[in-house]
Enzyme design. Structure first.
Site, mmCIF file in Angstrom:
data_model
loop_
_atom_site.group_PDB
_atom_site.id
_atom_site.type_symbol
_atom_site.label_atom_id
_atom_site.label_comp_id
_atom_site.label_asym_id
_atom_site.label_seq_id
_atom_site.Cartn_x
_atom_site.Cartn_y
_atom_site.Cartn_z
ATOM 1 N N SER A 129 3.500 -2.614 -6.846
ATOM 2 C CA SER A 129 4.449 -3.208 -5.273
ATOM 3 C C SER A 129 6.184 -3.715 -5.657
ATOM 4 O O SER A 129 5.962 -4.271 -6.578
ATOM 5 C CB SER A 129 3.614 -4.480 -5.204
ATOM 6 N N HIS B 176 3.308 1.532 -5.385
ATOM 7 C CA HIS B 176 2.613 0.318 -3.840
ATOM 8 C C HIS B 176 4.099 0.636 -3.414
ATOM 9 O O HIS B 176 5.176 -0.376 -3.243
ATOM 10 C CB HIS B 176 2.628 -0.714 -3.931
ATOM 11 N N ASP C 113 5.434 -1.073 0.372
ATOM 12 C CA ASP C 113 5.281 -1.888 1.317
ATOM 13 C C ASP C 113 6.127 -1.886 2.670
ATOM 14 O O ASP C 113 7.306 -2.309 2.360
ATOM 15 C CB ASP C 113 5.583 -3.565 0.649
ATOM 16 N N MET D 146 7.103 -3.231 6.474
ATOM 17 C CA MET D 146 6.908 -4.247 6.937
ATOM 18 C C MET D 146 8.094 -4.200 7.880
ATOM 19 O O MET D 146 9.153 -3.784 7.871
ATOM 20 C CB MET D 146 6.975 -5.991 6.150
ATOM 21 N N HIS E 165 2.235 1.611 2.353
ATOM 22 C CA HIS E 165 1.303 0.125 2.714
ATOM 23 C C HIS E 165 2.106 -0.313 3.382
ATOM 24 O O HIS E 165 3.077 -0.466 4.213
ATOM 25 C CB HIS E 165 1.375 -0.636 1.687
ATOM 26 N N MET F 6 2.671 -2.140 7.130
ATOM 27 C CA MET F 6 2.280 -3.266 7.516
ATOM 28 C C MET F 6 3.153 -3.581 9.149
ATOM 29 O O MET F 6 4.361 -3.609 9.185
ATOM 30 C CB MET F 6 2.712 -4.262 7.018
ATOM 31 N N MET G 43 -6.970 -6.696 1.705
ATOM 32 C CA MET G 43 -6.361 -7.489 1.676
ATOM 33 C C MET G 43 -6.547 -9.217 0.810
ATOM 34 O O MET G 43 -7.291 -10.056 1.537
ATOM 35 C CB MET G 43 -5.566 -7.694 2.735
ATOM 36 N N ASP H 60 -5.218 -5.839 -3.284
ATOM 37 C CA ASP H 60 -3.418 -6.241 -2.656
ATOM 38 C C ASP H 60 -3.298 -7.684 -2.387
ATOM 39 O O ASP H 60 -3.834 -7.872 -1.319
ATOM 40 C CB ASP H 60 -2.079 -5.219 -1.795
HETATM 41 O O1 5RP Z 1 1.529 -6.140 0.312
HETATM 42 C C1 5RP Z 1 1.800 -6.548 0.360
HETATM 43 C C2 5RP Z 1 2.287 -8.151 0.638
HETATM 44 O O2 5RP Z 1 2.368 -8.004 2.266
HETATM 45 C C3 5RP Z 1 2.315 -6.623 -1.559
HETATM 46 O O3 5RP Z 1 1.823 -5.407 -1.495
HETATM 47 C C4 5RP Z 1 1.811 -7.908 -2.021
HETATM 48 O O4 5RP Z 1 1.978 -9.017 -1.608
HETATM 49 C C5 5RP Z 1 2.237 -7.630 -4.281
HETATM 50 O O5 5RP Z 1 2.599 -9.335 -4.005
HETATM 51 P P1 5RP Z 1 2.245 -9.832 -5.049
HETATM 52 O O6 5RP Z 1 1.177 -8.923 -5.999
HETATM 53 O O7 5RP Z 1 3.141 -10.549 -5.624
HETATM 54 O O8 5RP Z 1 1.162 -10.679 -4.429
HETATM 55 FE FE FE2 Z 2 0.867 -3.891 -0.285
#
Ligand code: 5RP
Ligand code: FE2
Length: 215
Positions: free
Chosen positions: A7, A32, A34, A36, A65, A67, A136, A174
């Site tokens: 990520s 990956h 992310d 948000m 991904h 969100m 998740m 994830d």
């Molecule tokens: O979608 C995510 C958070 O919403 C990230 O992909 C995820 O948190 C990755 O970080 P870590 O491995 O540090 O948990």
């Molecule tokens: Fe993610």
């Protein structure tokens, strides 16, 4: 063979191109990405211009991904910016099946994902139509959180269902994935591991890549 999807949330943004190069050299499978929106989740990350520039410098699969509330609004733009896989939350739209169809209409792979508090039943009607299911194992919005165990039962369910119905979706996990939690996920049937904070804390990125693959 396990796939590894670092990520970018935990990479060094000041040296993004160098970070992408390090990921390529480490032999990772996916990047990956992310996204948000400060609405579906309480945090804001990055979006199209950065994705587009990453696309210019790598052929690695970009696993986006989203969100984002009502992701239908942005599917076309993320497809054009260079995503290979677009994953959306079942909680984020009233019309998840239509949104999956919209992703496929762009020619990209479609993923669905669900929060730790959402029952696995919510994705079952979609399983024959998606390319990836993301479980998740943290409440989305932040990197560096602790792994939530209830994802393991969901992974097992997805593995059994996939075998029973001869389906092709990939099972991705994830949140809070590290050396120890990765093992549990792999045993349960995970096929793609996302990792941010655990992955990028290493100087040599080939180390977490091998560890997460169970090598
Ligand atoms: O979608 C995510 C958070 O919403 C990230 O992909 C995820 O948190 C990755 O970080 P870590 O491995 O540090 O948990
Ligand atoms: Fe993610």
């Amino acid at each position: 063979m396990m796939k590894v999807a670092p990520s970018l949330l935990s990479c060094n943004f000041l040296n993004l191109q160098q970070e992408i190069k390090r990921l390529e050299e480490a032999g990772v499978d996916y990047i990956h990405f992310d996204v948000m929106d400060g609405n579906f989740v309480p945090n804001i990350s990055f979006a199209f211009p950065i994705l587009n520039q990453i696309r210019q410098v790598t052929d690695l699969t970009i696993d986006t991904h989203l969100m984002v509330q009502d992701p239908e609004r942005y599917i076309q733009t993320f497809a054009e910016a260079g995503s290979d896989i677009i994953t959306i939350h079942v909680e984020a739209t009233n019309h998840i099946h239509r949104a999956v169809q919209m992703i496929h209409a762009t020619g990209k792979k479609a993923g669905v994902t669900l929060n730790p508090g959402t029952p696995i039943d919510s994705v079952v009607p979609l399983l024959k139509d998606v390319d990836l299911v993301l479980v998740m194992t943290v409440n989305p919005g932040f990197g560096g959180q602790q792994f939530i165990e209830n994802g393991i039962e969901k992974i097992k369910f997805l593995k059994d269902y996939k075998e029973k119905h001869h389906l092709n979706y990939e099972i991705e996990v994830d949140g809070g994935v590290n050396k120890d939690t990765a093992k549990t996920c792999i045993e349960a049937g995970a096929e793609v591991l996302v990792a941010g904070s655990y992955f990028f804390k290493h100087k040599d990125l080939s180390i977490p890549t091998s560890v997460l693959r169970g090598e």
